[in-house]
Design a protein around this motif. Structure first.
Motif, PDB file in Angstrom:
ATOM      1  N   SER A 182     -42.179  -0.020  -5.343  1.00  0.00           N
ATOM      2  CA  SER A 182     -42.222   1.007  -4.299  1.00  0.00           C
ATOM      3  C   SER A 182     -41.581   2.287  -4.840  1.00  0.00           C
ATOM      4  CB  SER A 182     -41.486   0.495  -3.054  1.00  0.00           C
ATOM      5  OG  SER A 182     -41.685   1.352  -1.969  1.00  0.00           O
ATOM      6  N   GLY A 183     -41.545   3.326  -3.988  1.00  0.00           N
ATOM      7  CA  GLY A 183     -40.988   4.610  -4.435  1.00  0.00           C
ATOM      8  C   GLY A 183     -42.046   5.439  -5.161  1.00  0.00           C
ATOM      9  N   ILE A 184     -43.279   5.383  -4.611  1.00  0.00           N
ATOM     10  CA  ILE A 184     -44.410   6.068  -5.246  1.00  0.00           C
ATOM     11  C   ILE A 184     -44.959   7.119  -4.276  1.00  0.00           C
ATOM     12  CG2 ILE A 184     -46.752   5.709  -6.151  1.00  0.00           C
ATOM     13  CD1 ILE A 184     -45.795   2.808  -6.845  1.00  0.00           C
ATOM     14  N   PRO A 185     -45.051   8.383  -4.712  1.00  0.00           N
ATOM     15  CA  PRO A 185     -45.544   9.418  -3.784  1.00  0.00           C
ATOM     16  C   PRO A 185     -46.958   9.071  -3.289  1.00  0.00           C
ATOM     17  CG  PRO A 185     -44.766  10.371  -5.853  1.00  0.00           C
ATOM     18  CD  PRO A 185     -44.779   8.897  -6.041  1.00  0.00           C
ATOM     19  N   ARG A 186     -47.197   9.342  -1.997  1.00  0.00           N
ATOM     20  CA  ARG A 186     -48.519   9.055  -1.429  1.00  0.00           C
ATOM     21  C   ARG A 186     -49.043  10.317  -0.764  1.00  0.00           C
ATOM     22  NH1 ARG A 186     -47.237   4.175   2.536  1.00  0.00           N
ATOM     23  NH2 ARG A 186     -45.676   5.664   3.239  1.00  0.00           N
ATOM     24  N   ALA A 187     -50.335  10.578  -0.958  1.00  0.00           N
ATOM     25  CA  ALA A 187     -50.926  11.767  -0.335  1.00  0.00           C
ATOM     26  C   ALA A 187     -50.915  11.589   1.180  1.00  0.00           C
ATOM     27  CB  ALA A 187     -52.348  11.947  -0.840  1.00  0.00           C
TER      28      ALA A 187
END
Ligand code: NAI
Length: 346
Positions: free
Chosen positions: A132-137
């Motif tokens: 986790s900790g992943i930028p999402r549009a």
């Protein structure tokens, strides 16, 4: 290896090595009593493998307490990757780490910690679903540090109100040790609330920026802990509160992001004897794990995450009530409170 003094033993510790990429990692699953073990991955230079193991064990049990106190449906875990001495292929190294995470089949979920980035997490996604900790549009996610900073900020607000008996942060003097990802956001929140900042960082450029943009006063890294302030916020590395620093501290309240701030439990007693209120690190710095945990479960929107992080301030108030009622220190009260929650949430 199996259990530090006065602690539950770890459920599982994986030593992962990959000759091709130079990966040497320790994945420590402390407790899955509340759910899968969730905690960041540290990428750091260690003197030796035992030091790395010790760090992973300490940090993972801290995550058990942090996640329990934050009422998250997750247990505690942490990984450390020993930074290779020579040249290395970073994406390949993190791919190998991702495969190690995957091999635990969901017992451990990883995210950012000191030395790891959103890009590392993104790259790992091809190798494990337990990241986790992943930028999402169009949705919240990614870098947890602004949320961590917000949790520290609301903790300082609560501590200032309840311990310093001041109604606002206006004019309150705060010393910030470390102006990194969390420290910088915290400095901005404090500045906006009217606090007067005293700062130190080994990176002179960060200090200069705080002087220019936030009107901060700069002091040396050896002076920051004893600065003449109301509040001390350790936001660099651990064990800054120890037998040699504590007698010099002038702040009346300590609340910061750094993990494992107290060198020993007894150091918390000494702070209390000096009339200094120390708000336990794993209570106040839970904003980041709250964010990555919600992102992982695809729950809620930015405003809901912020509301959940803001509840840390209420927990600080409850902790200080417990301290009064039990005649103990905040560190010991938080430990007992968190341990009582190391069971499956209903
Ligand atoms: P970071 O690496 O971005 O920032 C640390 C800063 O401290 C750097 O600017 C560094 O130059 C400075 N520093 C190092 N040694 C120093 C010293 N002796 N004196 C003054 N400054 C010094 O790390 P980040 O992400 O801001 O984390 C800070 C602390 O908070 C770490 O202990 C981390 O484990 C903890 N933490 C971070 C979370 C997050 O969301 N990033 C979540 C929970 C805890």
């Amino acid at each position: 290896l199996f259990g530090l003094p006065d602690q539950k033993p770890h459920e599982r510790v994986l030593l992962a090595a990959d000759a091709e990429t130079g990966l040497k990692a320790i994945l420590a699953v402390h407790s899955t009593a509340r759910g899968p073990a969730f905690g960041g991955c540290r990428f750091w230079t260690y003197d030796n493998e035992l030091a790395a193991l010790n760090d992973a064990l300490r940090l993972s049990q801290g995550m058990s307490l942090k996640n329990a106190l934050a009422d998250l449906p997750f247990g505690g875990g942490k990984a450390v990757i020993i930074k290779p001495a020579g040249d290395f292929d970073r994406p390949a190294l993190f791919a190998a780490f991702g495969r190690a995470v995957q091999s635990l089949q969901g017992a451990y979920i990883t995210a950012e910690d000191v030395g790891t980035t959103t890009a590392d997490m993104l790259g790992m996604q091809a190798h494990t679903q337990f990241v986790s900790g992943i930028p999402r549009a169009g949705a919240f996610g990614g870098d947890p540090s602004p949320k961590t900073a917000w949790g520290v900020f609301v903790s300082i607000e609560a501590g200032v109100r309840l311990h310093l008996k001041r109604s606002s942060l206006d004019g309150v003097r705060v010393a910030l040790q470390g102006l990194g990802a969390v420290g910088w956001h915290l400095a901005e929140f404090l500045h906006k609330a009217g606090a007067k900042l005293v700062v130190a960082d080994v990176d002179a450029a960060k200090v200069a920026r705080a002087q220019e943009q936030l009107g901060a006063t700069a002091v040396g890294i050896h002076e920051i802990l004893s600065a003449d302030v109301d509040v001390l916020a350790p936001c660099a590395l651990g064990a800054s509160l120890n037998a040699s620093s504590i007698p010099t501290i002038r702040a009346q309240l300590i609340a910061g992001a750094a993990n494992n701030q107290l060198a020993t439990v007894e150091d918390g007693d000494t702070l209390q004897q000096r009339g200094i209120c120390y708000l336990p690190d794993y209570l106040v710095n839970a904003g980041g794990i709250i964010s990555v945990a919600r992102e992982y479960r695809n729950e809620g929107e930015e405003s809901a995450v912020m509301a959940e992080v803001s509840r840390i301030g209420e927990r600080v108030a409850e902790l200080l009530e417990r301290v009064k009622a039990e005649g103990t220190t905040p560190g010991r009260a938080a430990d007992a409170w968190a341990r009582s929650k190391l069971v499956k949430p209903v």
